[in-house]
Motif scaffolding. Structure first.
Motif, PDB file in Angstrom:
ATOM      1  N   GLY A 116      19.007 -17.940  17.787  1.00  0.00           N
ATOM      2  CA  GLY A 116      19.599 -16.284  17.418  1.00  0.00           C
ATOM      3  C   GLY A 116      19.651 -16.012  15.987  1.00  0.00           C
ATOM      4  N   ALA A 117      20.206 -16.962  15.827  1.00  0.00           N
ATOM      5  CA  ALA A 117      18.974 -16.950  14.179  1.00  0.00           C
ATOM      6  C   ALA A 117      17.693 -15.805  13.838  1.00  0.00           C
ATOM      7  N   ALA A 118      17.267 -17.271  14.448  1.00  0.00           N
ATOM      8  CA  ALA A 118      15.272 -17.129  14.672  1.00  0.00           C
ATOM      9  C   ALA A 118      14.724 -16.338  14.912  1.00  0.00           C
ATOM     10  N   TRP A 119      15.629 -15.835  15.995  1.00  0.00           N
ATOM     11  CA  TRP A 119      15.110 -14.413  16.482  1.00  0.00           C
ATOM     12  C   TRP A 119      15.787 -12.674  15.822  1.00  0.00           C
ATOM     13  N   ALA A 120      16.387 -13.389  15.051  1.00  0.00           N
ATOM     14  CA  ALA A 120      17.082 -12.431  14.352  1.00  0.00           C
ATOM     15  C   ALA A 120      15.695 -12.300  13.137  1.00  0.00           C
ATOM     16  N   THR A 121      15.867 -13.254  12.158  1.00  0.00           N
ATOM     17  CA  THR A 121      14.157 -12.969  11.318  1.00  0.00           C
ATOM     18  C   THR A 121      13.283 -12.599  12.027  1.00  0.00           C
ATOM     19  N   VAL A 122      12.631 -12.758  13.763  1.00  0.00           N
ATOM     20  CA  VAL A 122      11.780 -12.320  13.424  1.00  0.00           C
ATOM     21  C   VAL A 122      11.265 -10.626  13.757  1.00  0.00           C
ATOM     22  N   ILE A 123      12.289 -10.334  14.949  1.00  0.00           N
ATOM     23  CA  ILE A 123      13.205  -9.205  15.089  1.00  0.00           C
ATOM     24  C   ILE A 123      13.185  -8.035  13.848  1.00  0.00           C
ATOM     25  N   GLY A 124      13.800  -8.810  12.640  1.00  0.00           N
ATOM     26  CA  GLY A 124      13.537  -7.677  11.341  1.00  0.00           C
ATOM     27  C   GLY A 124      12.520  -7.453  10.853  1.00  0.00           C
ATOM     28  N   GLN A 125      11.445  -8.631  10.820  1.00  0.00           N
ATOM     29  CA  GLN A 125      10.103  -8.584  10.716  1.00  0.00           C
ATOM     30  C   GLN A 125       9.216  -7.785  11.420  1.00  0.00           C
ATOM     31  N   ILE A 126       9.752  -7.459  12.657  1.00  0.00           N
ATOM     32  CA  ILE A 126       8.398  -6.757  13.710  1.00  0.00           C
ATOM     33  C   ILE A 126       8.893  -5.663  13.363  1.00  0.00           C
ATOM     34  N   PHE A 127      10.249  -5.092  12.893  1.00  0.00           N
ATOM     35  CA  PHE A 127      10.682  -3.869  12.338  1.00  0.00           C
ATOM     36  C   PHE A 127       9.847  -3.490  11.352  1.00  0.00           C
TER      37      PHE A 127
ATOM     38  N   PHE B 254       1.047  -1.117  -0.091  1.00  0.00           N
ATOM     39  CA  PHE B 254      -0.450   0.344   0.295  1.00  0.00           C
ATOM     40  C   PHE B 254       0.900   1.255  -0.081  1.00  0.00           C
ATOM     41  N   VAL B 255       1.438   1.248   0.804  1.00  0.00           N
ATOM     42  CA  VAL B 255       2.670   2.323   0.283  1.00  0.00           C
ATOM     43  C   VAL B 255       3.513   2.320  -1.000  1.00  0.00           C
ATOM     44  N   ARG B 256       3.937   1.217  -1.573  1.00  0.00           N
ATOM     45  CA  ARG B 256       3.919   1.504  -3.042  1.00  0.00           C
ATOM     46  C   ARG B 256       2.925   1.945  -3.760  1.00  0.00           C
ATOM     47  N   VAL B 257       2.205   1.320  -4.156  1.00  0.00           N
ATOM     48  CA  VAL B 257       0.706   1.957  -4.758  1.00  0.00           C
ATOM     49  C   VAL B 257       0.175   2.983  -4.584  1.00  0.00           C
ATOM     50  N   SER B 258       1.111   3.415  -3.298  1.00  0.00           N
ATOM     51  CA  SER B 258       1.127   5.384  -3.109  1.00  0.00           C
ATOM     52  C   SER B 258       1.335   6.376  -3.542  1.00  0.00           C
ATOM     53  N   GLY B 259       2.655   5.906  -4.946  1.00  0.00           N
ATOM     54  CA  GLY B 259       2.666   6.483  -5.119  1.00  0.00           C
ATOM     55  C   GLY B 259       5.063   6.711  -4.216  1.00  0.00           C
ATOM     56  N   LYS B 260       5.119   5.664  -3.739  1.00  0.00           N
ATOM     57  CA  LYS B 260       6.238   6.239  -3.415  1.00  0.00           C
ATOM     58  C   LYS B 260       6.712   4.295  -3.084  1.00  0.00           C
ATOM     59  N   PRO B 261       7.635   3.989  -4.396  1.00  0.00           N
ATOM     60  CA  PRO B 261       8.208   3.075  -4.278  1.00  0.00           C
ATOM     61  C   PRO B 261       9.454   2.649  -3.079  1.00  0.00           C
ATOM     62  N   VAL B 262      10.093   4.008  -3.112  1.00  0.00           N
ATOM     63  CA  VAL B 262      11.566   4.274  -2.426  1.00  0.00           C
ATOM     64  C   VAL B 262      11.251   3.886  -1.112  1.00  0.00           C
ATOM     65  N   MET B 263      10.011   4.089  -0.113  1.00  0.00           N
ATOM     66  CA  MET B 263       9.519   3.624   0.574  1.00  0.00           C
ATOM     67  C   MET B 263       9.115   2.444   1.280  1.00  0.00           C
ATOM     68  N   GLY B 264       7.961   1.933   0.101  1.00  0.00           N
ATOM     69  CA  GLY B 264       7.540   0.756  -0.293  1.00  0.00           C
ATOM     70  C   GLY B 264       8.941   0.028   0.178  1.00  0.00           C
ATOM     71  N   MET B 265       9.908   0.401  -0.794  1.00  0.00           N
ATOM     72  CA  MET B 265      11.242  -0.440  -0.821  1.00  0.00           C
ATOM     73  C   MET B 265      11.627  -0.795   1.038  1.00  0.00           C
ATOM     74  N   CYS B 266      11.547   0.613   1.394  1.00  0.00           N
ATOM     75  CA  CYS B 266      12.430   0.448   2.803  1.00  0.00           C
ATOM     76  C   CYS B 266      11.751   0.077   4.149  1.00  0.00           C
ATOM     77  N   VAL B 267      10.350  -0.061   3.721  1.00  0.00           N
ATOM     78  CA  VAL B 267       9.765  -1.174   4.254  1.00  0.00           C
ATOM     79  C   VAL B 267      10.491  -2.366   4.738  1.00  0.00           C
ATOM     80  N   THR B 268      10.632  -2.905   3.527  1.00  0.00           N
ATOM     81  CA  THR B 268      10.899  -4.549   3.890  1.00  0.00           C
ATOM     82  C   THR B 268      12.786  -4.587   3.676  1.00  0.00           C
ATOM     83  N   GLY B 269      13.006  -4.023   3.240  1.00  0.00           N
ATOM     84  CA  GLY B 269      14.732  -3.395   3.747  1.00  0.00           C
ATOM     85  C   GLY B 269      15.194  -2.937   4.694  1.00  0.00           C
ATOM     86  N   ILE B 270      14.532  -2.626   6.038  1.00  0.00           N
ATOM     87  CA  ILE B 270      14.637  -2.562   7.201  1.00  0.00           C
ATOM     88  C   ILE B 270      14.883  -3.792   7.923  1.00  0.00           C
ATOM     89  N   GLY B 271      13.684  -4.544   7.591  1.00  0.00           N
ATOM     90  CA  GLY B 271      14.015  -5.873   7.979  1.00  0.00           C
ATOM     91  C   GLY B 271      14.860  -6.460   7.410  1.00  0.00           C
TER      92      GLY B 271
END
Length: 378
Positions: A105-116, A67-84
């Motif tokens: 630790g690897a599992a929790w790193a993945t989970v926390i990234g998704q939460i961010f 929904f960020v991407r279709v709002s005309g902000k593809p860079v911010m949409g990329m940041c949503v997944t990029g931050i994780g």
């Protein structure tokens, strides 16, 4: 857009919670189906259990990103997944290398990234950085709209489910005809294929808001022009990977630590599997194209035929004729037939859209609209 966002969010929460329950209840059979051995089972189960508990955040991240991407902000949409992704990489180093938590630790790193990623996407939507306006009515469930959302996303769901199924089929057949060596070669093939799929997938997602907005505005010529330009771009990028595989298969295999035995199978296998890879960029775009104009059935048909109905039988039949090489030939043959179907469907859709053009009311261009606006303010 408000109603679409609200219903998409409700659907994701429901489906992800159901998925979590299924994954946890049937953990043992699922892990065994995917070939987890007795030795690796404790580690696999620990990682699986932690990630399954919070898979809701992965689904929410996708909703916010789209929904960020279709709002005309593809860079911010990329940041949503990029931050994780960045968070995951950093925490992997901290939890695994520094703190010595291993698989946990690897599992929790993945989970926390998704939460961010979820929290950042939520911040963008709830603070007015998208076209979505959060109101009480936004989350009013609409069965008809939800049905359309599910239907439009069905092709993507088939593709994702097929990936897991196909991996099992490939491993079974490769193990039968070539043993562990052939399975290792397929692992290389799958890794290289990500360099094809990811750019093509990114371009496919990028055209969605452009195609959707122009289709809704009745600007059908621009709809088709977008498809043509994106196709040229996607096929061009895919050709780079194709040329590298065709001319330097030995170096690619050696980069993955290939043995002499792997080279004997892998050089021919890679060239056979990637022989017509550039067309995949167009096929992927076509499936997204039909989803963008609210016609998901062609997308579902193309995906189902290419990934399941054609490919799986070919994986079983072709080795009877050509041995292990037949397994690697199955994918390009399936892709070629999918290309033929895609071209037929696109040509038919183009004719249909262009027939509708004369029936549309006259639309003023941007210059005319600007002039009219100035006159009104005089």
């Amino acid at each position: 857009m408000n109603a679409s966002f609200g219903n998409a969010l409700i659907l994701v929460v429901i489906f992800e919670l159901v998925l979590t329950a299924i994954l946890l209840i049937f953990a043992n059979p699922i892990l065994k189906i995917f070939g987890v051995t007795e030795t690796s089972y404790p580690y696999a189960f620990e990682y699986y259990r932690i990630v399954a508990l919070v898979c809701l955040f992965q689904g929410l991240t996708q909703v916010f990103c789209d929904f960020v991407r279709v709002s005309g902000k593809p860079v911010m949409g990329m940041c949503v997944t990029g931050i994780g992704a960045v968070t995951n990489i950093i925490l992997d180093a901290v939890f695994v290398a520094v703190m010595g938590w291993g698989v946990t630790g690897a599992a929790w790193a993945t989970v926390i990234g998704q939460i961010f990623s979820t929290l950042f996407g939520m911040y963008l939507v709830w603070n007015g950085h998208t076209r979505v306006e959060i109101k009480k009515e936004t989350f009013h469930f609409n069965f008809k709209l939800s049905k359309e959302i599910v239907f439009c996303g069905f092709a993507f769901w088939i593709a994702q489910m097929a990936m897991g199924l196909i991996s099992l089929v490939y491993n079974g057949q490769l193990g039968k005809y070539g043993g562990d060596t052939a399975i290792s070669v397929y692992a290389v093939v799958a890794s290289i294929m990500t360099f094809v799929i990811m750019p093509a997938s990114g371009i496919s997602q990028g055209i969605q808001p452009i195609v959707g907005n122009n289709f809704g505005a009745g600007n059908y010529k621009r709809v088709m022009a977008t498809l043509y330009q994106a196709s040229a771009f996607s096929v061009g990028i895919t050709c780079i990977v194709w040329l590298i595989v065709m001319f330097f298969p030995e170096y690619i295999l050696l980069a993955f630590g290939a043995t002499e035995e792997m080279l004997k199978v892998g050089v021919v296998g890679l060239r056979n599997n990637f022989c017509i890879t550039p067309i995949l960029g167009f096929v992927m775009l076509v499936t997204t194209f039909f989803q963008s104009i609210a016609k998901p059935i062609p997308s579902i048909v193309i995906t189902f035929l290419r990934q399941i109905l054609l490919l799986i039988p070919f994986i079983y039949l072709f080795p009877l004729l050509w041995g292990i090489n037949g397994i690697f030939i199955a994918q390009p043959v399936s892709d070629a037939l999918a290309l033929l179907l895609s071209v037929i469907l696109v040509v038919r859709e183009k004719r249909h859209l262009y027939k509708m053009l004369p029936a549309l009311p006259h639309r003023k261009n941007d210059a005319q609209l600007a002039t009219a606006a100035k006159l009104e303010n005089v």
